[in-house]
Design a protein around this motif. Structure first.
Motif, PDB file in Angstrom:
ATOM      1  N   SER A 110      37.524  40.713  40.097  1.00 26.99           N
ATOM      2  CA  SER A 110      37.327  40.604  38.659  1.00 26.99           C
ATOM      3  C   SER A 110      35.891  40.217  38.376  1.00 26.99           C
ATOM      4  O   SER A 110      35.243  39.534  39.166  1.00 26.99           O
ATOM      5  N   SER A 111      35.411  40.650  37.228  1.00 18.73           N
ATOM      6  CA  SER A 111      34.039  40.322  36.841  1.00 18.73           C
ATOM      7  C   SER A 111      34.017  39.900  35.394  1.00 18.73           C
ATOM      8  O   SER A 111      34.895  40.241  34.616  1.00 18.73           O
ATOM      9  N   GLY A 112      32.993  39.157  35.023  1.00 20.98           N
ATOM     10  CA  GLY A 112      32.835  38.724  33.640  1.00 20.98           C
ATOM     11  C   GLY A 112      31.399  38.796  33.238  1.00 20.98           C
ATOM     12  O   GLY A 112      30.505  38.947  34.071  1.00 20.98           O
ATOM     13  N   ALA A 113      31.143  38.718  31.918  1.00 17.95           N
ATOM     14  CA  ALA A 113      29.775  38.791  31.422  1.00 17.95           C
ATOM     15  C   ALA A 113      28.948  37.654  31.986  1.00 17.95           C
ATOM     16  O   ALA A 113      29.360  36.502  31.991  1.00 17.95           O
ATOM     17  N   GLY A 114      27.761  37.979  32.489  1.00 18.99           N
ATOM     18  CA  GLY A 114      26.879  36.948  33.006  1.00 18.99           C
ATOM     19  C   GLY A 114      27.381  36.309  34.281  1.00 18.99           C
ATOM     20  O   GLY A 114      26.954  35.225  34.652  1.00 18.99           O
ATOM     21  N   GLY A 115      28.320  36.949  34.959  1.00 17.41           N
ATOM     22  CA  GLY A 115      28.819  36.405  36.220  1.00 17.41           C
ATOM     23  C   GLY A 115      29.805  35.274  36.042  1.00 17.41           C
ATOM     24  O   GLY A 115      30.153  34.571  36.983  1.00 17.41           O
ATOM     25  N   GLN A 116      30.308  35.077  34.798  1.00 19.84           N
ATOM     26  CA  GLN A 116      31.243  33.978  34.546  1.00 19.84           C
ATOM     27  C   GLN A 116      32.643  34.364  35.011  1.00 19.84           C
ATOM     28  O   GLN A 116      33.078  35.502  34.897  1.00 19.84           O
ATOM     29  N   LYS A 117      33.351  33.382  35.528  1.00 18.16           N
ATOM     30  CA  LYS A 117      34.757  33.526  35.920  1.00 18.16           C
ATOM     31  C   LYS A 117      34.957  34.698  36.885  1.00 18.16           C
ATOM     32  O   LYS A 117      35.862  35.508  36.745  1.00 18.16           O
ATOM     33  N   VAL A 118      34.109  34.821  37.829  1.00 17.19           N
ATOM     34  CA  VAL A 118      34.218  35.903  38.801  1.00 17.19           C
ATOM     35  C   VAL A 118      35.110  35.453  39.951  1.00 17.19           C
ATOM     36  O   VAL A 118      34.879  34.415  40.551  1.00 17.19           O
ATOM     37  N   ASN A 119      36.132  36.235  40.244  1.00 15.49           N
ATOM     38  CA  ASN A 119      37.028  35.896  41.340  1.00 15.49           C
ATOM     39  C   ASN A 119      36.343  36.138  42.681  1.00 15.49           C
ATOM     40  O   ASN A 119      35.551  37.050  42.841  1.00 15.49           O
ATOM     41  N   LYS A 120      36.668  35.320  43.657  1.00 18.17           N
ATOM     42  CA  LYS A 120      36.150  35.504  45.011  1.00 18.17           C
ATOM     43  C   LYS A 120      37.085  36.399  45.834  1.00 18.17           C
ATOM     44  O   LYS A 120      36.744  36.821  46.929  1.00 18.17           O
ATOM     45  N   THR A 121      38.283  36.659  45.291  1.00 19.93           N
ATOM     46  CA  THR A 121      39.232  37.534  45.980  1.00 19.93           C
ATOM     47  C   THR A 121      39.519  38.753  45.107  1.00 19.93           C
ATOM     48  O   THR A 121      39.303  38.729  43.898  1.00 19.93           O
ATOM     49  N   GLU A 122      40.055  39.800  45.732  1.00 23.15           N
ATOM     50  CA  GLU A 122      40.300  41.050  45.016  1.00 23.15           C
ATOM     51  C   GLU A 122      41.658  41.010  44.330  1.00 23.15           C
ATOM     52  O   GLU A 122      42.667  41.484  44.855  1.00 23.15           O
ATOM     53  N   THR A 123      41.696  40.426  43.116  1.00 17.88           N
ATOM     54  CA  THR A 123      42.948  40.332  42.369  1.00 17.88           C
ATOM     55  C   THR A 123      43.025  41.362  41.250  1.00 17.88           C
ATOM     56  O   THR A 123      44.105  41.608  40.714  1.00 17.88           O
ATOM     57  N   ALA A 124      41.895  41.954  40.858  1.00 15.63           N
ATOM     58  CA  ALA A 124      41.909  42.959  39.805  1.00 15.63           C
ATOM     59  C   ALA A 124      42.532  44.247  40.338  1.00 15.63           C
ATOM     60  O   ALA A 124      42.432  44.571  41.517  1.00 15.63           O
ATOM     61  N   ILE A 125      43.199  44.972  39.415  1.00 19.54           N
ATOM     62  CA  ILE A 125      43.933  46.177  39.797  1.00 19.54           C
ATOM     63  C   ILE A 125      43.447  47.374  38.985  1.00 19.54           C
ATOM     64  O   ILE A 125      43.235  47.281  37.771  1.00 19.54           O
ATOM     65  N   ARG A 126      43.286  48.492  39.671  1.00 18.03           N
ATOM     66  CA  ARG A 126      43.015  49.759  39.004  1.00 18.03           C
ATOM     67  C   ARG A 126      44.108  50.737  39.413  1.00 18.03           C
ATOM     68  O   ARG A 126      44.284  51.030  40.596  1.00 18.03           O
ATOM     69  N   VAL A 127      44.880  51.226  38.431  1.00 19.68           N
ATOM     70  CA  VAL A 127      45.969  52.163  38.698  1.00 19.68           C
ATOM     71  C   VAL A 127      45.583  53.535  38.159  1.00 19.68           C
ATOM     72  O   VAL A 127      45.260  53.664  36.974  1.00 19.68           O
ATOM     73  N   THR A 128      45.601  54.531  39.011  1.00 23.18           N
ATOM     74  CA  THR A 128      45.299  55.901  38.607  1.00 23.18           C
ATOM     75  C   THR A 128      46.563  56.739  38.720  1.00 23.18           C
ATOM     76  O   THR A 128      47.194  56.788  39.785  1.00 23.18           O
ATOM     77  N   HIS A 129      46.937  57.384  37.608  1.00 23.89           N
ATOM     78  CA  HIS A 129      48.091  58.286  37.618  1.00 23.89           C
ATOM     79  C   HIS A 129      47.571  59.671  37.992  1.00 23.89           C
ATOM     80  O   HIS A 129      46.921  60.353  37.209  1.00 23.89           O
ATOM     81  N   LEU A 130      47.840  60.090  39.217  1.00 24.17           N
ATOM     82  CA  LEU A 130      47.224  61.295  39.785  1.00 24.17           C
ATOM     83  C   LEU A 130      47.522  62.579  39.003  1.00 24.17           C
ATOM     84  O   LEU A 130      46.617  63.392  38.799  1.00 24.17           O
ATOM     85  N   PRO A 131      48.751  62.800  38.520  1.00 26.51           N
ATOM     86  CA  PRO A 131      49.013  64.058  37.806  1.00 26.51           C
ATOM     87  C   PRO A 131      48.202  64.214  36.524  1.00 26.51           C
ATOM     88  O   PRO A 131      47.843  65.324  36.141  1.00 26.51           O
ATOM     89  N   THR A 132      47.926  63.095  35.842  1.00 26.82           N
ATOM     90  CA  THR A 132      47.213  63.170  34.558  1.00 26.82           C
ATOM     91  C   THR A 132      45.772  62.682  34.653  1.00 26.82           C
ATOM     92  O   THR A 132      44.974  62.931  33.748  1.00 26.82           O
ATOM     93  N   GLY A 133      45.446  61.954  35.728  1.00 26.62           N
ATOM     94  CA  GLY A 133      44.111  61.379  35.830  1.00 26.62           C
ATOM     95  C   GLY A 133      43.931  60.135  34.980  1.00 26.62           C
ATOM     96  O   GLY A 133      42.821  59.594  34.865  1.00 26.62           O
ATOM     97  N   MET A 134      45.004  59.644  34.377  1.00 27.78           N
ATOM     98  CA  MET A 134      44.931  58.460  33.516  1.00 27.78           C
ATOM     99  C   MET A 134      44.675  57.213  34.361  1.00 27.78           C
ATOM    100  O   MET A 134      45.299  57.021  35.399  1.00 27.78           O
TER     101      MET A 134
END
Length: 360
Positions: free
Chosen positions: A224-248
């Motif tokens: 996760s990231s925030g403006a100006g480097g605030q509240k940045v996680n040190k672990t990979e908790t953010a998620i990006r989900v891509t729906h392959l048939p639609t590209g959403m």
């Protein structure tokens, strides 16, 4: 119409009788379903009782007109009843309008900065705060999902889930382009700037209504990231989900938990996919969806927030009732505005029903 009302009353009385049966309590899900239906029918049942009482009083007063001693009293009572009947009929007709089956749903809110650069992002942040305060007033819960913030505290984009009874019924009127006219913090010469932000409102869908094949999903994790480097996680908790048939693509990074971020991302994706499915089934629905946010152009605005005037003006309303005190609106006092929009919507649907020949 009267036959329909009689049917509603019979069903309401049947539900009340069932709920008095101790055997119903042994099945919590059945009892909950009956309780929900009873709550939905109660306003119509009470309105119909009031209407039938007025009609009965009218008939009794007509009968008393032949009595010389009671004629004056009967005339007075008859005048009162006939004055009250039109409103009672109007209430019934409004309550009989088909209900949006999504009215009690939770809502996915998506806000994006439109024209106006950094000022538009700051305005999007103001709108998000407005909806968060409104949700607090209604006792709803707001769960932020994806946030794309700017250095000055604005939002290029932010999505959230609003959880609460009747969220869709109230917030569905907020979809569209919102416009602001004010002297922005980024303006050094004191000039008034016009900026926009778009609001998309989608009903949350249940898994059983729209299932997603896990094989059609690509799930990535990142920090996760925030403006100006605030509240940045040190672990990979953010998620990006891509729906392959639609590209959403849906991103969610607000929670510290990867599981919670994934759950919210899938809720948002499900709502978007359902919306796309509805569009394919109906050209009318597609037109409504496109009209929600348009191209964020100033000419497509549904509401303008005039800071110098201290007013928020909704362009879907007419006359003096189209403007509301700006400080109150920005602090989440949206009920008067939404009530006015609901009344306009109901009036339009009543006109359509009258054209079709429905009457009491």
């Amino acid at each position: 119409m009267l036959e329909k009302l009689d049917g509603v009353m019979k069903r309401y009385e049947q539900i009340c009788a069932q709920m008095d049966d101790p055997a119903v309590y042994s099945d919590p899900s059945a009892y909950a379903a009956l309780a929900r239906e009873q709550k939905e029918l109660l306003p119509l049942a009470e309105a119909y009782r009031h209407y039938t009482q007025l009609k009965q009083t009218e008939q009794e007063a007509k009968t008393l007109l032949t009595d010389p001693d009671l004629k004056e009293l009967a005339q007075s009572e008859l005048a009162e009843v006939r004055a009250a009947l039109p409103q009672a009929e109007q209430t019934l007709r409004t309550l009989l309008l088909p209900r949006d089956p999504r009215d009690q749903r939770n809502v996915i809110l998506e806000l994006r900065a439109g024209t106006g650069g950094e000022e538009a992002a700051l305005f999007a942040a103001d709108l998000y705060r407005m909806y968060a305060l409104y949700a607090e007033r209604r006792g709803w819960r707001v769960e932020p999902g994806y946030v794309n913030a700017t250095e000055l505290g604005g939002f290029r984009e932010i999505s959230c889930i609003v959880e609460g009874e009747g969220a869709w019924s109230r917030l569905k009127f907020e979809a569209g382009t919102h416009c602001v006219k004010r002297i922005p913090e980024t303006e050094s010469n004191g000039r008034i700037q016009t900026s926009t932000a778009t609001v998309a409102v989608l009903p949350e869908m249940e898994e059983v209504e729209l299932s997603i094949d896990p094989a059609e999903l690509k799930i990535d994790t990142f920090r996760s990231s925030g403006a100006g480097g605030q509240k940045v996680n040190k672990t990979e908790t953010a998620i990006r989900v891509t729906h392959l048939p639609t590209g959403m693509v849906v991103e969610c990074q607000d929670e510290r938990s990867q599981y919670k971020n994934k759950d919210r991302a899938l809720k948002i994706l499900r709502a978007r996919l359902y919306e796309v499915a509805q569009q394919r089934q109906s050209a009318d629905v597609a037109a409504v969806r496109r009209s929600q946010v348009g191209g964020a152009a100033r000419s497509e605005k549904i509401r303008t927030y005039y800071f110098l005037r201290g007013q928020a003006t909704d362009h879907r309303l007419t006359g003096e009732g189209r403007s509301f005190p700006l400080p109150a609106v920005l602090n989440g006092e949206l009920d008067p505005l939404i009530d006015a929009l609901t009344a306009v919507d109901q009036a339009a649907r009543l006109t359509a029903a009258d054209t079709g020949g429905d009457a009491i």
